[in-house]
Design an enzyme around this catalytic site. Sequence first.
Site, PDB file in Angstrom:
ATOM      1  N   ARG A  48      57.953   6.372   5.591  1.00 19.99           N
ATOM      2  CA  ARG A  48      57.493   5.418   6.607  1.00 19.99           C
ATOM      3  C   ARG A  48      56.229   5.989   7.238  1.00 19.99           C
ATOM      4  O   ARG A  48      55.150   5.486   6.999  1.00 19.99           O
ATOM      5  CB  ARG A  48      58.601   5.150   7.646  1.00 19.99           C
ATOM      6  N   MET A 100      69.209 -23.839  21.050  1.00 22.19           N
ATOM      7  CA  MET A 100      68.316 -22.871  21.693  1.00 22.19           C
ATOM      8  C   MET A 100      68.922 -22.288  22.969  1.00 22.19           C
ATOM      9  O   MET A 100      68.819 -21.091  23.236  1.00 22.19           O
ATOM     10  CB  MET A 100      66.961 -23.521  21.998  1.00 22.19           C
ATOM     11  N   TYR A 152      73.675 -30.095  16.690  1.00 17.97           N
ATOM     12  CA  TYR A 152      72.679 -30.532  15.715  1.00 17.97           C
ATOM     13  C   TYR A 152      73.237 -30.511  14.301  1.00 17.97           C
ATOM     14  O   TYR A 152      73.901 -29.554  13.900  1.00 17.97           O
ATOM     15  CB  TYR A 152      71.459 -29.613  15.751  1.00 17.97           C
ATOM     16  N   LYS A 190      63.823   3.433  22.954  1.00 18.82           N
ATOM     17  CA  LYS A 190      62.795   2.459  22.563  1.00 18.82           C
ATOM     18  C   LYS A 190      63.350   1.037  22.650  1.00 18.82           C
ATOM     19  O   LYS A 190      64.578   0.852  22.723  1.00 18.82           O
ATOM     20  CB  LYS A 190      62.327   2.773  21.140  1.00 18.82           C
TER      21      LYS A 190
HETATM   22  C1  LIG Z   1      65.061   4.821  16.289  1.00 18.81           C
HETATM   23  C2  LIG Z   1      64.945   6.222  15.860  1.00 18.81           C
HETATM   24  C3  LIG Z   1      65.980   7.147  16.102  1.00 18.81           C
HETATM   25  C4  LIG Z   1      67.334   6.744  16.643  1.00 18.81           C
HETATM   26  O1  LIG Z   1      68.148   6.253  15.600  1.00 18.81           O
HETATM   27  P1  LIG Z   1      69.667   5.854  15.817  1.00 18.81           P
HETATM   28  O2  LIG Z   1      70.160   5.505  14.460  1.00 18.81           O
HETATM   29  O3  LIG Z   1      69.649   4.670  16.738  1.00 18.81           O
HETATM   30  O4  LIG Z   1      70.361   7.013  16.421  1.00 18.81           O
HETATM   31  C5  LIG Z   1      65.747   8.469  15.798  1.00 18.81           C
HETATM   32  N1  LIG Z   1      64.574   8.867  15.263  1.00 18.81           N
HETATM   33  C6  LIG Z   1      63.579   8.001  14.971  1.00 18.81           C
HETATM   34  C7  LIG Z   1      62.325   8.483  14.358  1.00 18.81           C
HETATM   35  C8  LIG Z   1      63.731   6.658  15.255  1.00 18.81           C
HETATM   36  O5  LIG Z   1      62.749   5.793  14.947  1.00 18.81           O
END
Ligand SMILES: *Cc1c(COP(=O)(O)O)cnc(C)c1O
Length: 376
Positions: A136, A317, A268, A36
Amino acid sequence: MASRPAWAEVDLGAIRDNAALLVRTVAPARLCAVIKASGYGHGAVAVARAALEGGASWLAVALVEEGAVLRAHGIDAPVLLLSEPPGEAMDDVVALGLTPTIYTRRGLGAAAKAVASAGALQPLPVHVKVDTGMHRVGVGVDDALSMVRSVGQHPELRLGGFWTHFAVADEPGDPFTALQCDRFGAAVEELTSLGLRPALVHAANSAGALAHPRSRYDLVRCGISLYGVAPSPALASVTPLPSLRVALSLRARVSFVKRVAGGEAVSYGLRRPLSRRSTVATVPVGYADGVPWRLGASGGEVLIGGRRRPLAGAVTMDQILVDCGDDSGVRPGDEVVLLGRQGTEQVTAWDWASLTGTIAYEILCGISPRVPRVYV
Ligand SMILES: *Cc1c(COP(=O)(O)O)cnc(C)c1O
């Protein structure tokens, strides 16, 4: 087009080898590579290919859009959506052959409807997610069996998986992970006794997979470890994390060098006067590229010529200023390592995270799209 002298170098051999090592470590469980957020900033498509080469069986993304990118690049491996897709997205989920996570009746109905309207011949596998304490997303433990039965009432769907997610697996001393494992284990046992256990039961993220072997089940969902980074400093020495290789380094070239008199300040705010006459190097990378602004005042360092050099003032930036002290050998064009190794020195995402009050995950995801990714 000429590329800017700032880039993120991604070592795909490291990703592949990390995947292979994770596969060996968790066997007979299989590896789902979590890619992701553009593969935690590394680039989803390249990482997906490298992870599959290393032996990953599954890929996981957060969004339907992220799954679509993989399919558009010809990646046909199974792809799990880690959250329940919005009802409007279910037609795309079916067309793209993604595997949705489901935890509401609405989502279940939308998925079944999308399969029916696509006229698909095979039922769509779905993974039911149960909330064992992170709160969650997920169906409550008490409602999990009924949700699984609801899947069975839709001929368009079949139960491909059943899973949960840990809240504190990266904190080795916290007993809550064991409690989540117990709750999940009880739910899995109930499904098994009723003949409803699906082929893929999974619970572990990187921290779970490595620090809590009993959570491995059939599949582990590893993200951060795939990139060679520990889920938390507390887990840095857990096998096989020390043997994994950090895949990403952030590099640039010095664009400008000048001598600045002692007592003058730079950048800055002019916050910190130099204690002596110094060589100050300008490097064309800034907070718009993902270098945290707070590093300017919290002790951020970069590597030039194999040595650690402190930032001389605020991160701007598009540029940072580096205090090279009385080293007059630093020249425009010299390579700067912001994250990664140079000679015997190393700066890690966790170094930045601890200086700026965040986690390595946010540092990696924060390397912005305007930084070119260079694959080696
Ligand atoms: C992001 C995520 C993972 C991966 O987690 P890591 O700590 O990066 O290995 C696994 N399961 C879910 C549901 C996630 O959202």
